[in-house]
Design a protein around this motif. Sequence first.
Motif, mmCIF file in Angstrom:
data_model
loop_
_atom_site.group_PDB
_atom_site.id
_atom_site.type_symbol
_atom_site.label_atom_id
_atom_site.label_comp_id
_atom_site.label_asym_id
_atom_site.label_seq_id
_atom_site.Cartn_x
_atom_site.Cartn_y
_atom_site.Cartn_z
ATOM 1 N N GLU A 12 0.845 -1.195 0.000
ATOM 2 C CA GLU A 12 0.000 0.000 0.000
ATOM 3 C C GLU A 12 0.877 1.241 0.000
ATOM 4 O OE1 GLU A 12 -2.362 0.099 3.512
ATOM 5 O OE2 GLU A 12 -0.656 0.086 4.872
ATOM 6 N N PRO A 13 0.332 2.395 -0.382
ATOM 7 C CA PRO A 13 1.126 3.633 -0.376
ATOM 8 C C PRO A 13 1.548 4.006 1.047
ATOM 9 C CG PRO A 13 -0.881 3.906 -1.669
ATOM 10 C CD PRO A 13 -1.025 2.615 -0.931
ATOM 11 N N ILE A 14 2.790 4.425 1.202
ATOM 12 C CA ILE A 14 3.300 4.874 2.493
ATOM 13 C C ILE A 14 3.312 6.402 2.512
ATOM 14 C CG2 ILE A 14 4.717 2.798 2.620
ATOM 15 C CD1 ILE A 14 7.180 4.530 2.108
ATOM 16 N N GLN A 15 3.617 6.994 3.673
ATOM 17 C CA GLN A 15 3.683 8.452 3.753
ATOM 18 C C GLN A 15 4.699 8.992 2.758
ATOM 19 O OE1 GLN A 15 3.498 6.392 6.444
ATOM 20 N NE2 GLN A 15 2.879 7.501 8.288
ATOM 21 N N LYS A 16 4.339 10.041 2.069
ATOM 22 C CA LYS A 16 5.230 10.637 1.075
ATOM 23 C C LYS A 16 6.172 11.630 1.743
ATOM 24 C CE LYS A 16 1.919 10.001 -2.641
ATOM 25 N NZ LYS A 16 0.514 10.203 -2.595
ATOM 26 N N ASN A 17 6.783 11.179 2.805
ATOM 27 C CA ASN A 17 7.762 11.960 3.573
ATOM 28 C C ASN A 17 9.025 11.131 3.756
ATOM 29 O OD1 ASN A 17 5.888 14.091 3.973
ATOM 30 N ND2 ASN A 17 5.011 13.025 5.723
ATOM 31 N N PRO A 18 10.158 11.762 4.016
ATOM 32 C CA PRO A 18 11.411 11.002 4.159
ATOM 33 C C PRO A 18 11.339 9.970 5.278
ATOM 34 C CG PRO A 18 11.859 13.346 3.957
ATOM 35 C CD PRO A 18 10.371 13.207 4.145
ATOM 36 N N PRO A 19 12.184 8.948 5.220
ATOM 37 C CA PRO A 19 12.243 7.960 6.303
ATOM 38 C C PRO A 19 12.676 8.612 7.612
ATOM 39 C CG PRO A 19 13.393 7.171 4.349
ATOM 40 C CD PRO A 19 13.093 8.611 4.114
ATOM 41 N N SER A 20 12.483 7.896 8.699
ATOM 42 C CA SER A 20 12.891 8.395 10.007
ATOM 43 C C SER A 20 14.405 8.373 10.144
ATOM 44 C CB SER A 20 12.268 7.532 11.105
ATOM 45 O OG SER A 20 12.838 6.222 11.076
ATOM 46 N N SER A 21 14.897 9.145 11.094
ATOM 47 C CA SER A 21 16.339 9.110 11.388
ATOM 48 C C SER A 21 16.773 7.707 11.775
ATOM 49 C CB SER A 21 16.664 10.095 12.521
ATOM 50 O OG SER A 21 16.482 11.427 12.102
ATOM 51 N N GLY A 22 15.881 6.962 12.482
ATOM 52 C CA GLY A 22 16.218 5.606 12.874
ATOM 53 C C GLY A 22 16.495 4.704 11.697
ATOM 54 N N MET A 23 15.666 4.793 10.667
ATOM 55 C CA MET A 23 15.865 3.968 9.471
ATOM 56 C C MET A 23 17.106 4.420 8.719
ATOM 57 S SD MET A 23 14.598 1.371 7.964
ATOM 58 C CE MET A 23 14.845 0.510 6.412
ATOM 59 N N LEU A 24 17.296 5.737 8.596
ATOM 60 C CA LEU A 24 18.475 6.249 7.886
ATOM 61 C C LEU A 24 19.757 5.839 8.604
ATOM 62 C CD1 LEU A 24 17.298 9.854 6.937
ATOM 63 C CD2 LEU A 24 17.308 7.802 5.511
ATOM 64 N N GLY A 25 19.743 5.920 9.931
ATOM 65 C CA GLY A 25 20.929 5.528 10.694
ATOM 66 C C GLY A 25 21.239 4.050 10.570
ATOM 67 N N THR A 26 20.191 3.223 10.491
ATOM 68 C CA THR A 26 20.396 1.783 10.339
ATOM 69 C C THR A 26 21.062 1.461 9.006
ATOM 70 O OG1 THR A 26 18.496 1.283 11.752
ATOM 71 C CG2 THR A 26 19.216 -0.432 10.237
ATOM 72 N N VAL A 27 20.554 2.038 7.911
ATOM 73 C CA VAL A 27 21.137 1.782 6.595
ATOM 74 C C VAL A 27 22.536 2.393 6.514
ATOM 75 C CG1 VAL A 27 20.844 2.120 4.113
ATOM 76 C CG2 VAL A 27 18.859 1.709 5.558
ATOM 77 N N LEU A 28 22.729 3.539 7.137
ATOM 78 C CA LEU A 28 24.060 4.173 7.164
ATOM 79 C C LEU A 28 25.082 3.236 7.798
ATOM 80 C CD1 LEU A 28 24.773 7.849 8.209
ATOM 81 C CD2 LEU A 28 26.153 6.009 9.131
ATOM 82 N N MET A 29 24.734 2.655 8.948
ATOM 83 C CA MET A 29 25.680 1.774 9.640
ATOM 84 C C MET A 29 25.864 0.448 8.905
ATOM 85 S SD MET A 29 26.838 3.615 11.990
ATOM 86 C CE MET A 29 27.659 2.711 13.304
ATOM 87 N N MET A 30 24.872 -0.003 8.156
ATOM 88 C CA MET A 30 25.057 -1.203 7.333
ATOM 89 C C MET A 30 26.107 -0.967 6.254
ATOM 90 S SD MET A 30 21.078 -2.455 6.921
ATOM 91 C CE MET A 30 21.485 -3.810 5.810
ATOM 92 N N SER A 31 26.309 0.293 5.876
ATOM 93 C CA SER A 31 27.326 0.631 4.883
ATOM 94 C C SER A 31 28.723 0.697 5.481
ATOM 95 C CB SER A 31 26.993 1.988 4.249
ATOM 96 O OG SER A 31 25.690 2.014 3.728
ATOM 97 N N LEU A 32 28.812 0.764 6.818
ATOM 98 C CA LEU A 32 30.109 0.951 7.471
ATOM 99 C C LEU A 32 30.535 -0.239 8.318
ATOM 100 C CD1 LEU A 32 29.638 4.624 8.830
ATOM 101 C CD2 LEU A 32 30.647 3.920 6.649
ATOM 102 N N CYS A 33 29.641 -1.174 8.600
ATOM 103 C CA CYS A 33 29.914 -2.221 9.586
ATOM 104 C C CYS A 33 29.678 -3.612 9.002
ATOM 105 C CB CYS A 33 29.011 -2.043 10.816
ATOM 106 S SG CYS A 33 28.979 -0.362 11.478
ATOM 107 N N ASP A 34 30.346 -4.595 9.605
ATOM 108 C CA ASP A 34 30.139 -5.993 9.213
ATOM 109 C C ASP A 34 28.807 -6.526 9.735
ATOM 110 O OD1 ASP A 34 32.587 -5.949 7.970
ATOM 111 O OD2 ASP A 34 33.671 -6.868 9.645
#
Length: 487
Positions: free
Chosen positions: A389-411
């Motif tokens: 279904e359609p989700i909010q047309k707003n950016p993801p939360s800081s929590g989600m952004l931080g999770t993906v950010l750390m997946m780019s830097l950590c094992d």
Amino acid sequence: MGYKIPGAAMDRVSLLWRLRRRARRGALCMAFFGIAMTLLYALCAENSVTVTDAIFGVRARTRAQPRTRAVVKVLRGGSKLAYMDPQKLPGVVPGDPRLPIPVLSSPNHTREHQPAKPKSKEDRGFFARVLPRPLVRALDTVFGGRRRGQLSDKGGLASNGLLGKVWNEHMSSSMLGRRLKKVFNNYQAMNKYEVKLPDAPGSPRRRVLSGPELLCQLYQKVALSTLTADLPPFSSLPWASQLPPKPLASDVGPFKSCAVVSSAGSLRDAGLGKEIDSHDAVLRFNSAPTDGYEKDVGSKTTIRLINSQVMASDDHHFLSSSLYSSGVLVAWDPAPYSANLTQWLNRTDYPIFSQYQRYRRLHPQQPFFILHPRFFWQVWRQIQDNMPEPIQKNPPSSGMLGTVLMMSLCDVVHVYEFLPSRRNTALCHYYQQFHDDACTLGAYHPLLYEKNLVKRMNQGSDDDIFNRGRVTLPGYSSLNCNTTHAG
């Protein structure tokens, strides 16, 4: 023969007895009234938005058009004011702090919203017909339960309720309570960031990807990106030299084991401090403190991800607080979905670039990065592409952004209390007294769907989520996507 009281004296005794009886009844009524008012005050002080909205409706709260900078929360037990991030409140849109909060309770004329039919007097019950409507709403809020199949608007996300033992990865907007549904529909209609998806409304639904497939899709379609000094149009600006010469992924890490520590209220009394500090790197968000909370959230901070509203607000003391002056800072500001960097530079939600320059002059040696808006809209697109279904047309939360950010830097990445544990509560932040289910289920951010995605990608056990509030995700460097179909 006994003594006989004269008639006049008997009348006086009877009158005195009646007066005393009335006085006792009056005192008893006043006592009950005082207790009722005390309970109502306690409820309103503890959860002002929910109770006020339930009694008077959202429109009554927003009709006065309060200014964003004046949104504060009075702590119980004193007159001390604590700043409450308006972005975390349901029905509030981030923007220029000088502008009034928009009224999101106005009628939504989109096709998705169908106004509920008013109940007939016969269906409302005796008290609903006799008592005034505000009093009926108050009684329903205090004593009534949630409707079957809906998540409560009052903060009742019990572990044995609708969520089950752990987060249900098939959660949808249909399970939300009436208040959060209204906010959700309003954000969909507003579309502040002009999100335009190429997929037609009637396009065939994609198949549901498995956890490993989702991880590989995220790896292949989302790239961590930050602004650098040589990136146009910033390279031609006088302050370009204040931007880092290298992107974040080239300058920070790699790390073996990382912790992403949410600011959720369920971290209070969690006792996870030692476990969190044992990781090689720890990411925290916005103004979440560690002093006084070390036992529950630890004390180590490697990276702090902050939004532009925290940078711009005087209440957070961004330029002077020692909270931000250690570790690596990463900032972000919502940009229109299809805007290029030049358009974003001239149309930021908050003055992120002027505050960035001021901070860099005060702390020239501290690593400080700004996320490229392409990064968080790529994350948003992956969430949307994997939801029915359609989700909010707003950016993801800081929590989600931080999770993906750390997946780019950590094992390996351990995320704490992003998915609620057995300590599940409507308390928004472990360091503030403010309760609202929107902090778990989402209002401005598509939190509901982010949690669905993270639950599907989790490689840990359900017991880890339930008992420790911990999700385990592999870093990009640990993925083997050669034989995995990414969809």
